[in-house]
Design an enzyme around this catalytic site. Structure first.
Site, mmCIF file in Angstrom:
data_model
loop_
_atom_site.group_PDB
_atom_site.id
_atom_site.type_symbol
_atom_site.label_atom_id
_atom_site.label_comp_id
_atom_site.label_asym_id
_atom_site.label_seq_id
_atom_site.Cartn_x
_atom_site.Cartn_y
_atom_site.Cartn_z
ATOM 1 N N ALA A 163 7.415 -4.215 4.026
ATOM 2 C CA ALA A 163 7.666 -5.625 3.722
ATOM 3 C C ALA A 163 7.800 -5.849 2.227
ATOM 4 C CB ALA A 163 6.541 -6.489 4.295
ATOM 5 N N GLU A 182 1.415 -2.048 -6.397
ATOM 6 C CA GLU A 182 0.789 -1.233 -5.353
ATOM 7 C C GLU A 182 -0.544 -0.719 -5.875
ATOM 8 O OE1 GLU A 182 -0.739 0.565 -2.534
ATOM 9 O OE2 GLU A 182 1.209 -0.355 -2.064
ATOM 10 N N THR A 191 3.727 1.633 6.595
ATOM 11 C CA THR A 191 5.093 1.953 7.016
ATOM 12 C C THR A 191 5.383 3.438 6.855
ATOM 13 O OG1 THR A 191 5.854 -0.260 6.386
ATOM 14 C CG2 THR A 191 7.536 1.417 6.700
ATOM 15 N N GLY A 196 8.174 4.944 12.067
ATOM 16 C CA GLY A 196 9.367 4.275 11.554
ATOM 17 C C GLY A 196 10.279 3.682 12.606
ATOM 18 N N ALA A 197 9.846 3.676 13.874
ATOM 19 C CA ALA A 197 10.702 3.151 14.939
ATOM 20 C C ALA A 197 10.910 1.652 14.771
ATOM 21 C CB ALA A 197 10.087 3.446 16.298
ATOM 22 N N ASP A 373 -7.608 -7.221 1.119
ATOM 23 C CA ASP A 373 -7.879 -7.846 -0.183
ATOM 24 C C ASP A 373 -7.108 -9.156 -0.364
ATOM 25 O OD1 ASP A 373 -9.056 -5.394 -0.384
ATOM 26 O OD2 ASP A 373 -7.843 -4.677 -2.052
ATOM 27 N N ARG A 433 0.010 -1.088 24.699
ATOM 28 C CA ARG A 433 -0.989 -0.289 23.992
ATOM 29 C C ARG A 433 -2.411 -0.726 24.321
ATOM 30 N NH1 ARG A 433 1.926 -0.080 18.005
ATOM 31 N NH2 ARG A 433 3.541 1.430 18.578
ATOM 32 N N GLU A 572 2.512 -7.199 8.010
ATOM 33 C CA GLU A 572 1.205 -7.305 8.654
ATOM 34 C C GLU A 572 0.284 -8.271 7.913
ATOM 35 O OE1 GLU A 572 -2.213 -4.276 10.483
ATOM 36 O OE2 GLU A 572 -0.463 -3.464 9.438
ATOM 37 N N ILE A 588 7.956 -2.643 12.499
ATOM 38 C CA ILE A 588 8.973 -2.253 11.518
ATOM 39 C C ILE A 588 10.070 -3.312 11.454
ATOM 40 C CG2 ILE A 588 10.686 -0.507 10.903
ATOM 41 C CD1 ILE A 588 7.818 0.374 10.444
#
EC number: 1.3.99.33
Length: 606
Positions: A163, A182, A191, A196-197, A373, A433, A572, A588
């Site tokens: 993202a 970062e 990611t 990566g699907a 955070d 899931r 996310e 993704i």
């Protein structure tokens, strides 16, 4: 959305050595120098080797010395993960050679690979006759901020995952000055750790294979899969933007896709594209390279966001941050801030605050940086957190480390069945899931197993792409192989006689074309003839559905559902899209759709 041009297409060539051994010449025995290195360094250069155990297995390096200095470091054998372990190794190699010191910190996000690399280099230095212990006492070398970094920018993006890159690149492509922060020493977030699907309705493979799909059908799958808790408007943005995001990744990012799709549980049809290399690194590494080529975009690793800055009206106008490597602090001024720092799956305390069942006994697949955070930082200025109690576990994970098992994709390739210690199937393999995870918890020892055979394995590229993972699983007793079902069962104590009956029953269902036990929804493929493989697994925390409440423009909302001016969120980091449960490959899609939305709208403010 920017116009797409095929003139901007960057071909996605094969990514070498993904999960495999680097095919470089063999190494000299420990402590023995090679002959003079011709043409590779200065006169009198010599090569020395060192070995250590990395995350992917044995790691061997060649250190080229010239007198009492290190001229170059070459990995001779490495199975460290592409873009993660290899990125950490690149950082350390550069620091060591440029600064002539072994006094370096481990690269956060690639700690195990970093430790192994430093051990191997130290081994080679000792073999050369120099003393690594003395090199480790030299002046410390730390990564520096990007050259030309300024704190007066148009857009600040926090989090260099999918993202974050989508947002930063989109804003930069609009001509804005952007800084991407970062906090770890490597980029990629969750990611790069993923497969990566990407779920894309109406993609070209579906059209090729005669599969009927639609934006509306995917949206319905996501809403139903999340038990109707997710916001339909946000879901529609994801599904409607999926195809455009996929094209942007190809033409603007240079991402290439495998010539096939994968069926994920909870979807009504097969619609998920797989990146070249079968890992998220096949996407992130291409986007990072694209970012390097833009003068108006700076990527700052080791830089942690500390505090959002607001003006008198409450609009977000900047952000305070700290370079954790150098200790330098920054006070960024910007027209907009985009938060894309992922979820909080690696923060046990935060997980338990919102869902007490998600305690320390449940391991996690997530990046060490997924600690929430920015959730806390945004909440301090009035941002609303939503759906925080919904935390997803991925069903087929390493029982010892919690890592997602890519060998477990035999299930998604429709080549394996899920069984318990008693040798019985206990769930439909293509279920959601959460359904599979909950079913595993009810089995003996809270562990599930899957059985597949050599023929099934040969119908996929799983053994080739995930050779290092398979070797590690064999070595730790989490994967077993046998010429017969009984031989494969023995290491786990699985009831072989019952499993034999289960496999025979399954093969019968495959011939009949129907599964009356669990109504298997994908292609029915028999498991006939050995060798047989059995894999042990259990659920790990994988994704946090909750996060900052956003609207369809990716604006962060306060407790009154009003946008906070100048503040956006994507991926996310943002909640209320997936509901109680996320379908595989939709994350993704989400990160690149909403990342682009956030980037475009932030750029419009600047």
């Amino acid at each position: 959305m920017s116009n797409l041009s095929r003139r901007n297409f960057i071909t996605g060539g094969a990514i070498a050595a993904l999960g495999g051994t680097l095919a470089i010449a063999g190494c000299a025995p420990k402590g023995e120098s090679s002959s003079t290195v011709a043409g590779a360094a200065g006169e009198g250069a010599q090569a020395w080797t060192g070995t250590a155990n990395g995350k992917g297995g044995e790691l061997t390096v060649e250190v080229i010395t010239e007198g009492d200095s290190i001229a170059r470091i070459n990995p001779l054998k490495s199975r460290e993960s592409y873009g993660v372990g290899t990125a950490g190794i690149d950082v350390l190699s550069d620091l060591i050679v440029k600064n002539q010191t072994l006094n370096v910190d481990m690269v956060t996000g690639a700690t195990v690979s970093s430790m192994a690399f430093l051990t191997a280099v130290s081994d080679a230095v000792d073999a050369s006759g120099m003393k690594s212990s003395e090199w480790k006492k030299r002046e410390k070398a730390v990564p520096q901020a990007p050259e030309g970094l300024t704190t007066d920018v148009d857009v600040v993006v926090v989090g260099a995952g999918g993202a974050g890159y989508a947002a930063a690149l989109t804003a930069a492509e609009a001509g804005k000055n952007v800084v991407l922060l970062e906090k770890l020493g490597i980029v990629g977030g969750d990611t790069i750790l993923s497969g990566g699907a990407m779920a894309v309705p109406n993609n070209w493979f579906q059209k090729r294979d005669g599969i009927e799909d639609s934006v509306e059908k995917m949206a319905e799958d996501m809403i139903v899969g999340g038990d109707h808790v997710g916001d339909p408007d946000l879901v529609n943005v994801i599904c409607e933007g999926a195809y455009g995001a996929m094209e942007w990744l190809i033409f603007n990012g240079g991402v290439a896709w495998q010539p096939y799709e994968r069926f994920f549980g909870g979807h009504s049809v097969i619609r998920s594209l797989i990146p070249e290399g079968n890992e998220g690194s096949g996407i992130i590494c291409k986007l990072d390279k694209r970012a390097e080529g833009l003068k108006n975009l700076k990527v700052c690793r080791n830089t942690k966001a500390d505090e959002l800055v607001q003006d008198a009206s409450g609009a977000v106008v900047g952000l305070k941050a700290t370079n954790t490597a150098t200790g330098e602090t920054y006070d960024f001024k910007a027209k907009a801030v985009i938060l894309a720092a992922g979820g909080f799956g690696s923060n046990v305390e935060m997980r338990m605050k919102y869902n007490p069942e998600m305690d320390e006994k449940i391991l996690s697949t997530d990046s060490v940086g997924a600690t929430g955070d920015c959730h806390v930082m945004a909440e301090k200025i009035g941002a609303n957190l939503i759906d925080m109690q919904y935390i997803q576990t991925y069903p087929t994970c390493d029982t010892q480390t919690g890592a997602l098992l890519y060998v477990g994709n035999m299930r998604l390739e429709n080549r394996a069945i899920c069984i318990n210690k008693e040798g019985d199937r206990f769930v439909e393999e293509m279920e959601r899931r959460d359904v599979i995870s909950n079913a595993i918890k009810e089995q003996t020892d809270g562990i599930g197993y899957m059985i597949f055979n050599q023929d099934g394995l040969d119908h996929t590229d799983i053994a080739t792409v995930n050779a290092a993972e398979m070797d590690g699983l064999f070595g730790r007793g989490q994967l077993a192989k046998g010429e017969t079902i009984a031989e494969a069962c023995e290491p786990f104590g699985i009831d072989a006689a019952e499993l034999q009956k289960t496999v025979e029953k399954w093969n019968g269902y495959c011939k009949d074309g129907a599964d009356p036990d669990f109504n298997y929804r994908a292609a029915l493929n028999p498991i006939e003839g050995g060798p047989y493989y059995i894999l042990a697994y259990k659920p790990s925390v994988h994704y946090t559905m909750g996060g900052l409440h956003i609207n369809t423009d990716a604006q962060v909302l306060d407790s009154d559902a009003a946008p906070i001016p100048g503040l956006f969120a994507a991926g996310e980091q943002a909640g209320h899209k997936m509901g109680t449960n996320r379908l595989g490959s939709c994350s993704i899609t989400d990160v690149f759709v909403f990342g682009r939305v956030a980037g475009a709208n932030a750029a419009a403010l600047a």
